[in-house]
Design an enzyme around this catalytic site. Structure first.
Site, short mmCIF file in Angstrom:
data_model
loop_
_atom_site.label_atom_id
_atom_site.label_comp_id
_atom_site.label_asym_id
_atom_site.label_seq_id
_atom_site.Cartn_x
_atom_site.Cartn_y
_atom_site.Cartn_z
N ARG A 171 16.18 20.15 3.89
CA ARG A 171 17.55 20.63 3.72
C ARG A 171 17.88 21.78 4.67
O ARG A 171 19.02 21.90 5.15
CB ARG A 171 17.78 21.02 2.26
CG ARG A 171 17.81 19.81 1.32
CD ARG A 171 17.72 20.21 -0.14
NE ARG A 171 18.79 21.12 -0.51
CZ ARG A 171 18.81 21.79 -1.67
NH1 ARG A 171 17.81 21.65 -2.55
NH2 ARG A 171 19.81 22.59 -1.95
N ASP A 206 13.86 17.93 -6.11
CA ASP A 206 14.67 18.91 -6.81
C ASP A 206 15.85 18.27 -7.53
O ASP A 206 16.12 17.07 -7.38
CB ASP A 206 15.20 19.95 -5.81
CG ASP A 206 14.09 20.87 -5.30
OD1 ASP A 206 13.08 21.02 -5.99
OD2 ASP A 206 14.27 21.44 -4.21
N ARG A 211 7.21 16.24 -5.95
CA ARG A 211 8.39 16.49 -6.77
C ARG A 211 9.65 16.45 -5.92
O ARG A 211 9.60 16.68 -4.70
CB ARG A 211 8.27 17.84 -7.47
CG ARG A 211 8.30 19.02 -6.52
CD ARG A 211 7.99 20.32 -7.22
NE ARG A 211 6.60 20.40 -7.61
CZ ARG A 211 6.04 21.48 -8.16
NH1 ARG A 211 6.77 22.57 -8.37
NH2 ARG A 211 4.77 21.48 -8.49
#
Length: 251
Positions: free
Chosen positions: A198, A53, A51
């Site tokens: 990130r 975000d 997945r």
């Protein structure tokens, strides 16, 4: 039933993420909606390599699904794209073995993160890069990248609210380079934790700004404490770049 494997790209700006959720537009929902139309209303489940975000982009996301349609493989891409919204494109389609699994068979994933490192912001790049005005020390960040390579417990670089217990991952290659006013970070690894890339980028930016020395990356890894790492960089600079299913050749 044939198993179809696709490489898709998408602009994550107007998506709440890849995975279907009750409230919010998602990539998976749009893809499955298009496939259901192709199959005359029969629901088709899609499996992805993983997945992404909200606002995160993909250049080379991989999906698979099973179909009973007798469509020549060379016609699949055009038929599929005709039913998809403009911010999702099917780049490549091929038949896969019935044993192929887009998620479980992944050998290596590559993520890239783009920073616009200029004095002024660019309105046209605001959804596709993270603007950092202060000049970044490329030599220091490259040195810091070297400490991240290898197999480590990346607890310090994982969102604190994750339910994953084993936070050991292997990063095969971590690097950065400059291109057209941008700083590009490249991360290739066996797998990634929630928000891992990130958080890595947010910490590397601090190295680039001179707020921490490159060697500090090793200490952050050893501490296994989210509080020791930097802030989480925003989502719009992140791209799922490539997913590899072939056995990795060691250098």
């Amino acid at each position: 039933m044939d198993r179809i494997q696709c490489i898709i790209s998408y602009d994550g700006t107007n998506f709440s993420g890849y995975q279907i959720q009750p409230n919010g537009r998602t990539v998976q929902a749009e893809v499955e909606k298009a496939l259901t139309r192709m199959h005359k209303g029969l629901p088709i489940r899609v499996i992805a390599s993983g997945r992404t975000d909200a606002r995160v982009h993909a250049v080379g996301q991989v999906i698979h699904f099973d179909t009973s349609l007798n469509i020549p493989i060379q016609n699949w891409r055009q038929a599929f794209n005709a039913l998809l919204p403009e911010d999702i494109r099917v780049k490549e389609v091929k038949r896969a073995s019935n044993e192929f699994h887009a998620r479980y068979d992944v050998v290596e994933k590559e993520y890239r993160y783009f920073i616009l490192n200029t004095e002024n912001e660019d309105v046209f790049l605001r959804n596709y890069t993270y603007h950092v005005r202060q000049p970044l020390d490329m030599k220091a960040m490259s040195e810091a990248c070297d400490y991240l390579e290898g197999t480590h417990d990346f607890t310090s670089f994982c969102a604190a609210n994750t339910s994953v217990k084993d936070k050991t991952r292997t990063l095969y290659d971590v690097s950065c380079f400059q291109e057209d006013g941008k700083v590009v970070f490249v991360f290739k690894g066996s797998g990634f934790l929630y928000n891992m890339v990130r958080i890595l980028v947010g910490t590397l930016i601090e190295v680039g700004k001179g707020k921490r020395p490159p060697l500090n990356m090793k200490r952050v890894i050893d501490l296994q404490d989210r509080g020791a790492a930097g802030k989480t960089a925003p989502p719009q600079g992140l791209y799922l770049w490539n997913v590899n299913y072939e056995k990795r050749l060691e250098n």
